[in-house]
Design an enzyme around this catalytic site. Structure first.
Site, PDB file in Angstrom:
ATOM      1  N   HIS A  63       0.969  -1.061  -0.007  1.00  0.00           N
ATOM      2  CA  HIS A  63       0.137   0.022  -0.038  1.00  0.00           C
ATOM      3  C   HIS A  63       0.984   1.232  -0.101  1.00  0.00           C
ATOM      4  CE1 HIS A  63      -3.927  -2.198   1.669  1.00  0.00           C
ATOM      5  NE2 HIS A  63      -3.829  -1.919   0.448  1.00  0.00           N
ATOM      6  N   ASP A  65       1.012   4.163   1.368  1.00  0.00           N
ATOM      7  CA  ASP A  65       1.711   4.649   2.644  1.00  0.00           C
ATOM      8  C   ASP A  65       2.893   4.153   3.156  1.00  0.00           C
ATOM      9  OD1 ASP A  65      -0.544   2.855   3.104  1.00  0.00           O
ATOM     10  OD2 ASP A  65      -0.528   3.467   5.200  1.00  0.00           O
ATOM     11  N   HIS A 137      -4.596  -8.375   5.464  1.00  0.00           N
ATOM     12  CA  HIS A 137      -4.850  -7.061   4.890  1.00  0.00           C
ATOM     13  C   HIS A 137      -5.435  -7.103   3.420  1.00  0.00           C
ATOM     14  CE1 HIS A 137      -4.671  -2.852   5.656  1.00  0.00           C
ATOM     15  NE2 HIS A 137      -3.329  -2.538   4.949  1.00  0.00           N
ATOM     16  N   ASP A 205      -0.444  -2.813   9.704  1.00  0.00           N
ATOM     17  CA  ASP A 205      -1.557  -3.136   8.591  1.00  0.00           C
ATOM     18  C   ASP A 205      -2.020  -4.535   8.732  1.00  0.00           C
ATOM     19  OD1 ASP A 205      -1.099  -0.395   8.568  1.00  0.00           O
ATOM     20  OD2 ASP A 205      -1.590  -0.324   6.478  1.00  0.00           O
TER      21      ASP A 205
HETATM   22 ZN   LIG Z   1      -0.943   1.758   6.144  1.00  0.00          ZN
HETATM   23 ZN   LIG Z   2      -2.308  -1.056   4.286  1.00  0.00          ZN
END
Ligand SMILES: [Zn+2]
Ligand SMILES: [Zn+2]
Length: 297
Positions: A63, A65, A137, A205
């Site tokens: 992801h 971020d 996740h 996460d």
């Molecule tokens: Zn994250």
């Molecule tokens: Zn994530």
């Protein structure tokens, strides 16, 4: 001592207070970067650290971020004459994502990079080991544990009752070997003790699942995401994240010594207490971390 520098502590959207996720773990010549969200390079500078000292990058998942800072960091390393092999570890798919990344940007220089997709114990030295475990996740995602191995140390009180001189005798005792001095035999087991391992766990996460607790069991430091407060439990479930209360539940059940909450949503920037109180109600030794905070263990 293991030094942990929190470079970024926000969730997917950076705020004026928090940069996206990145943590630097420093120990015995290793500088291991855990995730590299956008802006990590500037955080490294603000923390007065040298990016060329980074030895390894551990990626939890792809992801944005957690990885948007990688291309920028690789460019800086190459332009700064990074002359070691950079080791990059991540979950399944990491090799393909790295290939995509190299096809997306035009890098004028490239450093030597070795990429490994990891699960289980993948790195061990005399001083520490690191293990990865698959989380839940929605996409391949790893949690990691870093374990500093306890050493054999001299029991100074007991040593002072002997006439053993320092130097080679003590070195041998630390290796677990018995020594003889002036005709007298000294047993290593009587003059030494084994220091405990130190375990640092990184869980970012994931939704709540039943592999987390055995994996992070007995952590000295459990660093966990706490994206939502418990009143948004449904949202946390939907987006496959943990609430602060769930993170605290994990800390309690896994017998962690200390819980550090990170991956904080900007919705709590003005009400951080909400996240912290949520956790503290379940696990007293919970702390919220901020960008550029440093912990030593
Ligand atoms: Zn994250
Ligand atoms: Zn994530």
């Amino acid at each position: 001592m293991v030094k942990i520098t929190f470079l970024g502590t926000s969730d997917s959207v950076p705020s004026s207070e928090r940069n996206p996720t990145s943590i630097l773990l420093t120990y015995k010549g290793e500088n291991i970067l855990m995730d590299c969200g956008e802006g990590t390079q500037r955080q490294i500078r603000k923390a007065k650290l040298n990016p060329c000292k980074i030895t390894r990058i551990l990626i939890t998942h792809w992801h944005g971020d957690h990885v948007l800072g990688i291309p920028g960091l690789l460019q800086t390393l190459a332009l700064s004459g990074y002359n070691k092999t950079l080791f990059i570890y991540g979950p399944k798919g990491t090799k393909q994502f790295m290939r995509n990344l190299f096809n997306t940007f035009v890098f004028r220089e490239k450093s030597k990079i070795k990429i490994e997709e990891v699960n289980g114990k993948f790195l061990e030295t005399d001083d520490f080991y690191i293990e990865a475990k698959k989380m839940t996740h929605g996409i391949p995602c790893n949690a990691y544990i870093f374990v500093k191995k306890g050493r054999i140390r001299i029991d100074k009180k007991k040593l002072s009752q002997t006439k053993l001189p320092s130097g080679p005798f003590l070195r041998r005792l630390k290796e677990g070997k018995n020594v003889t001095y002036k005709g007298k035999k000294y047993l290593a087991k009587n003059l030494t003790f084994r220091e405990d391992d130190k375990k640092i766990s990184f869980v970012f996460d994931t939704s709540l699942n039943n592999v987390i607790i055995p994996f992070v069991k007995n952590s000295d430091l459990l660093i966990s995401e706490a994206t939502f407060s418990s009143d948004l439990g449904e949202k946390a479930k939907k987006h496959k994240h943990l609430t602060a209360k769930q993170a605290a539940g994990i800390a309690k059940k896994s017998k962690a010594k200390k819980l550090i909450l990170t991956h904080i949503s900007q919705r709590y920037d003005k009400n951080l207490k909400k996240i912290l109180d949520d956790a503290k109600r379940v696990f007293k030794n919970s702390f919220l971390i901020n960008d550029l905070d440093i912990l030593e263990i």
